[in-house]
Design a protein around this motif. Structure first.
Motif, PDB file in Angstrom:
ATOM      1  N   HIS A  31       0.814  -1.214   0.000  1.00  0.00           N
ATOM      2  CA  HIS A  31       0.000   0.000   0.000  1.00  0.00           C
ATOM      3  C   HIS A  31       0.851   1.269   0.000  1.00  0.00           C
ATOM      4  CE1 HIS A  31       0.813  -0.965   4.211  1.00  0.00           C
ATOM      5  NE2 HIS A  31       0.664   0.321   4.478  1.00  0.00           N
ATOM      6  N   PRO A  74       0.371   3.443  -6.690  1.00  0.00           N
ATOM      7  CA  PRO A  74      -0.535   2.504  -7.374  1.00  0.00           C
ATOM      8  C   PRO A  74      -0.482   2.617  -8.889  1.00  0.00           C
ATOM      9  CG  PRO A  74      -1.771   4.296  -6.349  1.00  0.00           C
ATOM     10  CD  PRO A  74      -0.357   4.409  -5.854  1.00  0.00           C
ATOM     11  N   TRP A 126       1.085  -2.104  -9.424  1.00  0.00           N
ATOM     12  CA  TRP A 126       0.381  -3.266  -9.965  1.00  0.00           C
ATOM     13  C   TRP A 126       0.915  -3.633 -11.344  1.00  0.00           C
ATOM     14  CZ3 TRP A 126      -1.858  -5.119  -5.930  1.00  0.00           C
ATOM     15  CH2 TRP A 126      -2.425  -4.264  -4.981  1.00  0.00           C
ATOM     16  N   PRO A 148     -11.736  -0.078  -1.456  1.00  0.00           N
ATOM     17  CA  PRO A 148     -11.791  -1.285  -2.282  1.00  0.00           C
ATOM     18  C   PRO A 148     -10.922  -2.382  -1.677  1.00  0.00           C
ATOM     19  CG  PRO A 148     -11.396   0.670  -3.628  1.00  0.00           C
ATOM     20  CD  PRO A 148     -11.250   1.095  -2.202  1.00  0.00           C
ATOM     21  N   PRO A 170      -8.321  -5.568  -1.710  1.00  0.00           N
ATOM     22  CA  PRO A 170      -7.212  -5.882  -2.625  1.00  0.00           C
ATOM     23  C   PRO A 170      -7.667  -6.689  -3.834  1.00  0.00           C
ATOM     24  CG  PRO A 170      -6.539  -6.207  -0.339  1.00  0.00           C
ATOM     25  CD  PRO A 170      -8.016  -5.932  -0.314  1.00  0.00           C
ATOM     26  N   ASP A 193     -10.598  -6.533  -5.333  1.00  0.00           N
ATOM     27  CA  ASP A 193     -11.259  -5.618  -6.267  1.00  0.00           C
ATOM     28  C   ASP A 193     -10.240  -4.734  -6.981  1.00  0.00           C
ATOM     29  OD1 ASP A 193     -13.741  -6.610  -5.602  1.00  0.00           O
ATOM     30  OD2 ASP A 193     -14.192  -5.033  -4.142  1.00  0.00           O
ATOM     31  N   THR A 194      -9.229  -4.311  -6.236  1.00  0.00           N
ATOM     32  CA  THR A 194      -8.189  -3.476  -6.836  1.00  0.00           C
ATOM     33  C   THR A 194      -7.439  -4.233  -7.913  1.00  0.00           C
ATOM     34  OG1 THR A 194      -7.928  -2.250  -4.763  1.00  0.00           O
ATOM     35  CG2 THR A 194      -6.135  -2.108  -6.349  1.00  0.00           C
ATOM     36  N   ALA A 219      -9.572  -4.573 -11.003  1.00  0.00           N
ATOM     37  CA  ALA A 219      -9.710  -3.316 -11.742  1.00  0.00           C
ATOM     38  C   ALA A 219      -8.521  -3.037 -12.653  1.00  0.00           C
ATOM     39  CB  ALA A 219      -9.911  -2.161 -10.771  1.00  0.00           C
ATOM     40  N   THR A 220      -7.365  -3.625 -12.357  1.00  0.00           N
ATOM     41  CA  THR A 220      -6.197  -3.385 -13.205  1.00  0.00           C
ATOM     42  C   THR A 220      -6.314  -4.095 -14.545  1.00  0.00           C
ATOM     43  OG1 THR A 220      -4.912  -5.314 -12.434  1.00  0.00           O
ATOM     44  CG2 THR A 220      -4.755  -3.271 -11.125  1.00  0.00           C
TER      45      THR A 220
END
Length: 220
Positions: A82, A86, A90, A138, A140, A142-143, A146-147
């Motif tokens: 974190h 970001p 990712w 969100p 992890p 979901d994150t 999303a990528t």
């Protein structure tokens, strides 16, 4: 290790190794293990903890790590990812994973027993940003979704009971990103309130919660 299908000799990167707590648990698997941290003193402590274990320890930010694409079978990070930008983290993790490689992110939190837990939360709201930080973030999983870079995540949780000395709780709460973001006046007021809350308590009961989120990189 079972989920990622990695074993002895496989190249593994740990991001944000700190003093080497997780690193030491990875060493017995016999990986070709590299571990990085942005703090020189942290890496020095990890070297002392792990010597003479075969770990490639480096002082560098993940954003600045210069290694070839598809270098690792597994990238793992415990309570550190974190802190990474970001917009970089990712995508770079996906770039560094070989086909079929996995990213594993571990998160932990301490949930104090009542009445301490709710009272600590109230202190953060009172001295911070009015509570915006407690809004649901969100997950992890979901994150990662999303990528668009990873397959659907595998999520595992664990919890255990513990108790911490009151002084340890005081120190721990001053290491939070939220606390560190306070201005000097707010941090002092938060600290005074926490002292008052803990006064007369030898220890605080809590549940330690761990969340493991893993995802395999999508084929390019």
């Amino acid at each position: 290790m079972a989920t990622a299908g990695v074993g002895a000799g496989d190249p593994v990167l740990e991001v944000g190794c700190g003093t080497g707590q997780l690193t030491g648990q990875l060493v017995p698997f016999g990986f070709a293990l590299a571990a990085i941290d942005i703090g020189p003193s942290m890496v020095a402590a990890a070297r002392r903890r792990l010597a003479p274990a075969a770990v490639d320890l480096r002082v560098t930010a993940f954003e600045d790590l210069d290694v070839p694409a598809a270098s690792f079978a597994l990238v793992v990070s415990a309570t550190a990812f974190h802190w990474i930008d970001p917009d970089v983290g990712w995508a770079k993790a996906a770039h560094l994973l070989r086909p079929g490689g996995w990213l594993a992110v571990l998160g932990t939190r301490e949930v104090y027993d009542e009445p301490v837990g709710p009272a600590v939360r109230d202190l953060y709201v009172r001295h911070g940003d009015g509570g915006a930080w407690v809004a649901a973030a969100p997950s992890p999983a979901d994150t990662l979704a999303a990528t668009g870079l990873f397959e659907p995540a595998v999520v595992r949780t664990a919890a255990e009971r513990d108790a911490l000395p009151a002084e340890t709780v005081f120190g721990l709460e001053h290491t939070r990103a939220t606390t560190l973001a306070f201005d000097e006046r707010a941090r002092a007021a938060f600290g005074a309130g926490l002292r008052a809350l803990l006064d007369g308590r030898a220890s605080v009961g809590l549940e330690r919660q761990t969340l493991l989120t893993m995802a395999r990189v999508r084929p390019s």
